[in-house]
Design a protein around this motif. Structure first.
Motif: not given
Lengths: 115, 115
Positions: A29, A93-95, A101-102, A104
């Protein structure tokens, strides 16, 4: 399995001490976040980072510091300047590849207590 | 500025009855909305999200949420509550085109499902 790991689960700090909370992710991420959770106050943002070697202050950054030397790691240091550090700390976390895709992914948290 | 309100600190519901956990939001532009659940001493788990499209979003564990743009609401619902649904629920928001600004979380609603 991919995930986000926080350690330790419980941490005790003496007055005047600095302590560091670990947050590691193997999800590749881009962005990582630190939140503080207190009863009845929800989650408050401390710091976040969207790229290695760069980070931004959140709403309650005073008394905290972070680093992002590697994509996988985002440690949080609670300094002696933080007068009321007893709380539950959450890393996420996140990409950032796109809205679809977002979201957490959270670690399981570290409970910090001042003794 | 982005903000989220969860007007109820606590929601009590009998097992088998429908449940609703309320959330209203404020953002500039189109919202990106999320629901998370937290069990004691654990991190938050993703339930569902709304980006665009159908106003009724289905998520994990039988939960769904209804996006209402005119009322700026995103209430979480489940047709038949289980005792195991008892937990702390958080609504979160950010503006869809906000350059990856962090999520803003509500203060949480504690759901208690009574057998």
């Amino acid at each position: 399995d991919g995930g986000i790991t926080q350690s330790p689960k419980y941490l005790f700090r003496k007055e005047g001490q600095n302590v560091t909370l670990s947050c590691e992710q193997n999800l590749n991420h881009d962005a990582m976040y630190w939140y503080r959770q207190d009863p009845g106050q929800g989650l408050r943002l401390i710091y976040y980072s969207q790229i290695v070697n760069d980070f931004q202050k959140g709403d309650i950054a005073e008394g905290y510091s972070v680093s992002r030397e590697k994509k996988e790691s985002f440690p949080l240091t609670v300094t002696s300047a933080q007068k009321n550090p007893t709380a539950f700390y959450l890393c996420a976390s996140t990409p950032l590849t796109g809205p679809g895709d977002y979201f957490y992914t959270f670690g399981s948290g570290t409970r910090l207590t001042v003794v | 500025a982005q903000s989220v309100a969860q007007p109820e600190d606590q929601v009590n519901v009998a097992e088998g009855n429908p449940l609703t956990v309320k959330c209203t939001y404020s953002v500039s532009g189109n919202p990106y909305l999320f629901w998370y659940v937290q069990y004691p001493n654990r991190g938050l788990q993703f339930l569902l999200k709304y980006i665009t499209g159908d106003n009724l979003v289905k998520g994990s564990y039988g939960f769904e949420a209804e996006f209402n743009k005119s009322q700026t609401s995103f209430h979480l619902k489940k047709p038949s509550a289980l005792v195991s649904d008892s937990a702390l629920y958080f609504c979160a928001v950010r503006a869809l085109n906000s350059g990856n600004t962090p999520l803003v979380f509500g203060k949480g609603t504690r759901l208690s499902v009574i057998a």
